[in-house]
Design a protein around this motif. Structure first.
Motif, short mmCIF file in Angstrom:
data_model
loop_
_atom_site.label_atom_id
_atom_site.label_comp_id
_atom_site.label_asym_id
_atom_site.label_seq_id
_atom_site.Cartn_x
_atom_site.Cartn_y
_atom_site.Cartn_z
N VAL A 18 37.28 40.71 40.40
CA VAL A 18 36.21 40.82 39.39
C VAL A 18 35.29 39.65 39.44
CG1 VAL A 18 36.04 40.30 36.89
CG2 VAL A 18 38.02 42.06 37.76
N VAL A 402 38.78 39.83 33.63
CA VAL A 402 37.44 40.18 33.08
C VAL A 402 37.14 39.22 31.76
CG1 VAL A 402 36.23 41.87 31.40
CG2 VAL A 402 37.86 42.63 33.45
N ALA A 486 34.92 46.00 33.12
CA ALA A 486 34.06 45.07 33.81
C ALA A 486 32.56 45.50 33.91
CB ALA A 486 34.84 44.61 35.05
#
Length: 495
Positions: A18, A402, A486
């Motif tokens: 991420v 996230v 995300a």
């Protein structure tokens, strides 16, 4: 930013994936030679399988392979994580077989200096990073009790190991084995070694309720525990919506449902006949970690291959008249103990941080003080990942990553520090009371995994729609529902 992540399990890999997508330069350290954390080939015990079905135990953008069984093995989960690394091009970010020896704040506390050591090499020079993510895992450092007489046991040829240090049943073949504990790892190991050991004794200080994989040999446990309805059967810190009904006017319905599950479980596993009905109510299953019944254990107890010593502890080790190692139990009995396997929990600690930083992370009782299980109050440029034991570890890791990305991008409107302190104090106090102290130093959120996911996404105003969440009340959680989260945040912050 240049970000150091310590740990290459679900939480560490999700953080790397991420945060790389958000434009950060990420380095992931792990002292094992492969990714996986608890699923690493160096740590997974014999007989290790997932507690979840494969449909709920995955990242949002990578379902587990179709050919995997309903409950994948430890080896299959590790292979899945290798696929995740390949899919997202994370190999260059990994520094495997590399232990973080020390991570220390710079003199101005505007970043970190990370000192590491590759296997077989000398300790390297400190490397600067802007941010540190601790993802070393709350199930990575096994507890082996300080047994009296341990030296005598070892002199007599006995051996004591943690469950994660027993990679093969061959270690137990022909030996008299004592397994300590009654959690998932202890019961899994006992069931696995029972057929090959000369004798297997399971010493349980307290019996815990277990859930069969298929309740009544028909209903998959995912419909019981892996839905929002299943989570709502247990009382959360604050109630809303349907939960207010279930723990208010509908409490009798809730209790009746749990009693029915207990009755079916008791009959199916023959707990009364075997003398293995736990004390307390079935609702106590959520007091610590929800655990599946280990395959074949109860059949082996019925056949005498495994003997369970309930409400009992090991008082000390000694030797018998022939010089063989034995364990003396608190009920006065003795059992031969060539091999002792401890499924007795884990330390929650961060050994590479100095004492000053550690003291700033913990309260007076030694509990982690982390807002949303992630953000410390008094240590800058630091977040935690995976310090929220979850029924949906991959999804929880991903949503946590996230949240961290949003935090680093300034996309979070955090409450004032004193409000966060009070929130965490109240949360830890509640956890301690709810679990009777078995809250893993403030890191155990089971069975309230989806509550935590909702809180993290709520902070970012990225929660699923009400209709989407409503479907999860009766249908097992599908991580794919969170696949676009995300990307929405990246679009918002221009990453």
């Amino acid at each position: 930013m240049k970000i150091a992540v310590v740990g290459a399990g679900f939480a560490g890999l999700a953080s790397a994936k991420v945060l790389t997508e958000f434009g950060h330069q990420v380095v992931v350290f792990d002292k094992t030679p492969d990714v996986g954390g608890v699923w690493s080939a160096t740590r997974r015990y014999t007989g290790l399988y997932t507690q979840n079905n494969k449909g709920s135990y995955s990242f949002s953008d990578l379902p587990m392979p179709k050919h995997y069984p309903e409950w994948p093995s430890g080896e299959q989960v590790q292979a899945y994580l290798e696929q995740y690394v390949e899919k997202h091009g994370l190999s260059d970010a990994l520094r495997l077989s590399t232990e973080v020896v020390r991570a220390e704040l710079t003199d101005t506390e505007d970043g970190w200096l990370v000192t590491s050591r590759h296997v077989g090499e000398a300790v390297g020079d400190p490397e600067p990073f802007d941010h540190l993510i601790v993802a070393n895992g709350i199930f990575s450092d096994p507890v082996i009790p300080a047994f009296d007489g341990l030296a005598e046991l070892m002199r007599a040829g006995g051996k004591v190991v943690a469950a994660s240090q027993l990679p093969s049943v061959e270690e137990a073949r022909g030996k008299h084995v004592v397994v300590v504990g009654y959690g998932k790892s202890a019961c899994d190991v006992a069931a696995e070694v029972g057929p090959v050991a000369a004798g297997t004794h399971l010493v349980a200080r307290e019996l815990l309720w277990k859930v069969p994989k298929k309740l009544g040999h028909a209903v998959n446990m995912k419909y019981l525990l892996l839905t929002r309805m299943g989570e709502a059967l247990f009382r959360y810190q604050s109630l809303s919506g349907v939960e207010k009904f279930l723990h208010g006017p509908g409490n009798s319905v809730r209790k009746s449902l749990l009693a029915s599950v207990a009755a079916v479980t008791t009959k199916q596993l023959r707990l009364k006949e075997l003398g293995l009905v736990p004390r307390g109510e079935f609702e106590d299953i959520a007091r610590s970690t929800v655990s599946l019944a280990s395959d074949a254990l109860y059949d082996q107890v019925a056949d005498g291959a495994v003997v369970v010593h309930r409400d009992t502890e090991i008082e000390r080790f000694t030797t018998d008249d022939d010089g063989a190692p034995v364990a003396v139990l608190s009920d006065g009995s003795t059992v031969r103990a060539d091999l002792v396997v401890c499924g007795t929990g884990f330390h929650q600690r961060v050994p590479f941080l100095d004492q000053d930083v550690t003291d700033r992370l913990l309260d007076a009782r030694g509990n982690f003080q982390l807002y949303r299980q992630m953000l410390p109050h008094d240590v800058p440029h630091l977040t935690f990942a995976g310090y929220n034991s979850s029924l949906f570890s991959p999804l929880s890791a991903e949503i946590g990553a996230v949240w961290t990305a949003g935090y680093l991008a300034g996309a979070l409107e955090l409450p004032p520090l004193e409000v966060r302190r009070e929130h965490v104090r109240d949360r830890v106090d509640w956890m301690e009371k709810r679990t009777e102290g078995k809250h893993a130093r403030g890191t155990n959120v089971i069975p309230f995994s989806m509550h935590q996911v909702d809180e993290l996404l709520g902070d970012l105003d990225l929660n699923l729609s009400a209709p989407a969440r409503a479907t999860q009340w009766l249908v097992p959680i599908d991580p794919k529902a969170y696949r676009g989260v995300a990307a929405k945040l990246r679009a918002r912050v221009g990453a």
